[in-house]
Design a protein around this motif. Structure first.
Motif, mmCIF file in Angstrom:
data_model
loop_
_atom_site.group_PDB
_atom_site.id
_atom_site.type_symbol
_atom_site.label_atom_id
_atom_site.label_comp_id
_atom_site.label_asym_id
_atom_site.label_seq_id
_atom_site.Cartn_x
_atom_site.Cartn_y
_atom_site.Cartn_z
ATOM 1 N N LEU A 1 0.978 -1.216 0.056
ATOM 2 C CA LEU A 1 0.158 0.103 -0.220
ATOM 3 C C LEU A 1 0.704 1.390 -0.084
ATOM 4 O O LEU A 1 0.140 2.629 -0.575
ATOM 5 N N SER A 2 2.115 1.184 0.567
ATOM 6 C CA SER A 2 2.941 2.811 0.831
ATOM 7 C C SER A 2 3.515 2.336 -0.294
ATOM 8 O O SER A 2 4.725 3.054 -0.048
ATOM 9 N N LEU B 1 1.517 8.624 4.566
ATOM 10 C CA LEU B 1 0.771 6.911 4.429
ATOM 11 C C LEU B 1 -0.207 8.166 3.578
ATOM 12 O O LEU B 1 -0.995 8.878 4.025
ATOM 13 N N SER B 2 -1.043 7.262 2.564
ATOM 14 C CA SER B 2 -2.023 6.826 1.733
ATOM 15 C C SER B 2 -3.061 6.746 2.602
ATOM 16 O O SER B 2 -2.743 6.599 3.658
ATOM 17 N N ALA B 3 -4.193 7.426 1.570
ATOM 18 C CA ALA B 3 -5.579 7.340 2.572
ATOM 19 C C ALA B 3 -5.958 5.080 2.816
ATOM 20 O O ALA B 3 -6.551 5.132 4.010
ATOM 21 N N GLU B 4 -5.199 4.739 2.037
ATOM 22 C CA GLU B 4 -5.705 3.164 2.369
ATOM 23 C C GLU B 4 -4.380 2.747 2.312
ATOM 24 O O GLU B 4 -5.556 1.852 4.121
ATOM 25 N N ALA B 5 -3.511 3.155 3.583
ATOM 26 C CA ALA B 5 -2.185 2.620 3.975
ATOM 27 C C ALA B 5 -2.879 2.918 5.510
ATOM 28 O O ALA B 5 -2.061 2.407 6.648
ATOM 29 N N LYS B 6 -3.339 4.660 6.042
ATOM 30 C CA LYS B 6 -4.078 4.983 7.138
ATOM 31 C C LYS B 6 -5.196 4.076 7.138
ATOM 32 O O LYS B 6 -5.179 3.532 9.032
ATOM 33 N N VAL B 7 -6.139 3.776 6.932
ATOM 34 C CA VAL B 7 -7.187 2.781 7.092
ATOM 35 C C VAL B 7 -6.454 1.461 7.320
ATOM 36 O O VAL B 7 -6.817 0.594 8.496
ATOM 37 N N PHE B 8 -5.736 0.746 6.657
ATOM 38 C CA PHE B 8 -5.202 -0.338 6.954
ATOM 39 C C PHE B 8 -4.457 0.011 8.378
ATOM 40 O O PHE B 8 -4.415 -1.089 9.227
ATOM 41 N N THR B 9 -3.900 0.862 8.287
ATOM 42 C CA THR B 9 -3.073 0.951 9.967
ATOM 43 C C THR B 9 -4.317 1.078 11.178
ATOM 44 O O THR B 9 -3.593 0.059 11.623
ATOM 45 N N VAL B 10 -5.573 1.361 11.021
ATOM 46 C CA VAL B 10 -6.182 1.606 12.010
ATOM 47 C C VAL B 10 -6.544 0.279 12.547
ATOM 48 O O VAL B 10 -6.862 -0.198 13.299
ATOM 49 N N PHE B 11 -6.938 -0.783 11.148
ATOM 50 C CA PHE B 11 -7.693 -2.148 11.468
ATOM 51 C C PHE B 11 -5.788 -2.597 12.142
ATOM 52 O O PHE B 11 -6.271 -3.607 13.038
ATOM 53 N N LEU B 12 -5.266 -2.509 11.521
ATOM 54 C CA LEU B 12 -3.931 -3.209 12.287
ATOM 55 C C LEU B 12 -3.702 -3.135 13.496
ATOM 56 O O LEU B 12 -3.768 -4.254 14.674
ATOM 57 N N ILE B 13 -4.375 -2.117 14.036
ATOM 58 C CA ILE B 13 -3.709 -1.442 15.575
ATOM 59 C C ILE B 13 -4.686 -2.387 16.543
ATOM 60 O O ILE B 13 -4.525 -2.763 17.367
#
Length: 334
Positions: free
Chosen positions: A30-31, A57-69
């Motif tokens: 994603l990044s 981070l891209s928008a997709e990477a930020k959403v991915f980060t939220v779910f990862l956390i």
């Protein structure tokens, strides 16, 4: 229960590895980060340490980060709870097991205490177990206790310690076998045991000939030298091999292969009054042959005459095949 906890731990480890792998691959795709940067981002994200990102981070990477956390928080919480539960439960199980063993030992009387679970101690335990004689083993090696703890009763500690001997029920014991490899250690065990129980029959191992007399003076009733016995046995196989092989057949190991039996005269009393060996008539009734007689004073008579008078508190030694010995035990409820 321990296996269940271990399976949960393996599951928690697998889930953590999956989260890390997912994070690394996700940031990589994603990044467009390098593998090292993707690994760094994954670690600081799942651990929530708050370090800055390696880049925007891209928008997709930020959403991915939220779910990862969110997923990592739950998975790490699960892993911590499993490990904590395993440690606490393991300690609780050890406490319960030790308490159960202590209660079982407290119920024993006229039992045998084996000090040391090396080669000689292990062999003694096997033979006592075959004869269904109650015994307790004193051993200070935790690994040995964990390995054999489900089969025998153990007291963890040093046999030289009076508290450990008392925990093994020495005041109620009838025999003590000390098989420690060091003669000095055996000497201290014999001294301590004799002070704690004057009526105890003590059998000690010795490595040196010079230690025999000292152990006897300390209070040992019998002193055995395994090395001497082994050397004599090997030499006898050269001098009279057939006789020794025959004797080995009489002492085969196992519950159903014992060919010799020691029986107290009192154990025959339920079947009627017996004044002499002829009155017992064991040969006709069971097939066993009486090969020895032990008088109340401990005097041995080999191959006694049939008219030998029986005395209270005396014993006879009988010889027979396994099925004959079993018949003897069943007939006289021995």
């Amino acid at each position: 229960m321990i296996r269940l906890f271990r399976s949960k731990i393996y599951l928690a480890i697998i889930m953590i590895l999956v989260v890390l792998a997912t994070g690394i691959i996700g940031y990589r795709l994603l990044s467009d980060l390098t593998w090292l940067d993707a690994f760094y981002m994954t670690v600081i994200t799942v651990t929530t340490v708050g370090f800055s990102e390696v880049g925007p981070l891209s928008a997709e990477a930020k959403v991915f980060t939220v779910f990862l956390i969110i997923s990592s928080v739950f998975i790490f919480a699960f892993a911590i709870s499993v490990v904590t539960e395993y440690i606490l439960s393991r300690n609780s199980l050890d406490i319960i097991k030790k308490k159960k063993v202590k209660n079982m030992i407290n119920k024993l009387s006229n039992h045998v205490i084996i000090c040391g679970f090396g080669r000689n101690g292990n062999q003694a335990a096997l033979r006592l177990n075959a004869y269904k004689r109650p015994f307790v083993i004193i051993e200070n090696d935790k690994e040995v206790i964990d390995k054999y703890g489900d089969s025998y009763l153990f007291v963890e500690g040093d046999a030289n310690d009076d508290e450990i001997l008392l925990a093994a029920g020495i005041e109620r014991a009838k025999y003590l076998i000390t098989t420690l490899p060091d003669d000095a250690a055996n000497l201290f065990v014999v001294l301590s045991a004799r002070q704690l129980n004057k009526e105890l029959t003590i059998i000690s191992r010795a490595s040196l000939v010079t230690s025999q007399k000292k152990l006897k003076l300390a209070g040992a009733d019998q002193v055995i030298m395994p090395d001497k016995i082994g050397g004599d046995h090997m030499a006898s196989l050269v001098v009279m091999p057939d006789l020794i092989s025959f004797m080995d057949e009489l002492s085969l190991e196992g519950e159903h292969t014992t060919n010799l039996e020691e029986v107290a005269i009192e154990e025959f009393s339920e079947q009627g009054e017996h004044k002499s060996l002829r009155d017992l008539d064991l040969r006709r009734k069971t097939g066993c042959t009486i090969i020895g007689y032990i008088a109340p004073d401990g005097k041995y008579t080999i191959n006694p005459e049939a008219n030998m008078q029986l005395q209270p508190k005396s014993k006879v030694i009988v010889l027979g095949r396994p099925e004959q010995i079993r018949k003897l035990n069943e007939m006289f409820r021995i």
